[in-house]
Design a protein around this motif. Sequence first.
Motif, PDB file in Angstrom:
ATOM      1  N   THR A  24      -4.940  -4.614   7.691  1.00  0.00           N
ATOM      2  CA  THR A  24      -4.758  -5.299   6.407  1.00  0.00           C
ATOM      3  C   THR A  24      -3.693  -6.386   6.521  1.00  0.00           C
ATOM      4  O   THR A  24      -3.898  -7.516   6.075  1.00  0.00           O
ATOM      5  CB  THR A  24      -4.366  -4.274   5.317  1.00  0.00           C
ATOM      6  OG1 THR A  24      -5.419  -3.307   5.220  1.00  0.00           O
ATOM      7  CG2 THR A  24      -4.161  -4.948   3.976  1.00  0.00           C
ATOM      8  N   ARG A  25      -2.583  -6.043   7.144  1.00  0.00           N
ATOM      9  CA  ARG A  25      -1.489  -7.017   7.282  1.00  0.00           C
ATOM     10  C   ARG A  25      -1.925  -8.235   8.088  1.00  0.00           C
ATOM     11  O   ARG A  25      -1.574  -9.372   7.760  1.00  0.00           O
ATOM     12  CB  ARG A  25      -0.276  -6.347   7.931  1.00  0.00           C
ATOM     13  CG  ARG A  25       0.928  -7.254   8.073  1.00  0.00           C
ATOM     14  CD  ARG A  25       2.188  -6.509   8.459  1.00  0.00           C
ATOM     15  NE  ARG A  25       2.035  -5.454   9.428  1.00  0.00           N
ATOM     16  CZ  ARG A  25       1.960  -5.653  10.751  1.00  0.00           C
ATOM     17  NH1 ARG A  25       2.015  -6.867  11.248  1.00  0.00           N
ATOM     18  NH2 ARG A  25       1.844  -4.629  11.579  1.00  0.00           N
ATOM     19  N   ASP A 143      -0.268  -3.595  17.037  1.00  0.00           N
ATOM     20  CA  ASP A 143       0.244  -4.893  16.581  1.00  0.00           C
ATOM     21  C   ASP A 143       0.263  -5.898  17.731  1.00  0.00           C
ATOM     22  O   ASP A 143      -0.207  -7.037  17.600  1.00  0.00           O
ATOM     23  CB  ASP A 143       1.641  -4.710  15.975  1.00  0.00           C
ATOM     24  CG  ASP A 143       2.102  -5.955  15.264  1.00  0.00           C
ATOM     25  OD1 ASP A 143       2.913  -6.708  15.837  1.00  0.00           O
ATOM     26  OD2 ASP A 143       1.637  -6.166  14.122  1.00  0.00           O
TER      27      ASP A 143
END
Length: 150
Positions: A24-25, A143
């Motif tokens: 989402t980020r 990430d």
Amino acid sequence: MTDRCIYIDADACPVKAEAEAVATRLRVRMVLVSNGGIRPSANPLVESIFVPDGPDEADKWIAERAGPGDVVVTGDIPLAAKCVAAGAQVLKPNGEILTPANIGNVLATRDLMQDLRSADPFRQGGGRPFSKADRSRFLDALDRALRRPV
């Protein structure tokens, strides 16, 4: 949103919520693949795919689609080997990164441990419990994987 995709081997994955937060980020599509029993997400970036019951059906579905630029999250080493060969980045839920340089050793160790377990029916367990540190390593690895240029 990018063309990249996160494929999650979702039936026994302990980091689905963490992966969804990162997806989402970073605005990356995420696909949860399972035999069922997983509640679909309301998040428009998250798609749930339910495959038929049967051995390795979710693995087959993921292996047929994962490729360069994609990230696959799985603890299934044979699936990981197929995805690495297809050019995808592969992460175990504990944050361990599986690459062309290490997948052969990881697969060989898995096979050896499977042989040892089958030779000794009284052998107990084998793994350590999933920890907060594993979750943290996974978040960092996912990430980094998604920020890496394709």
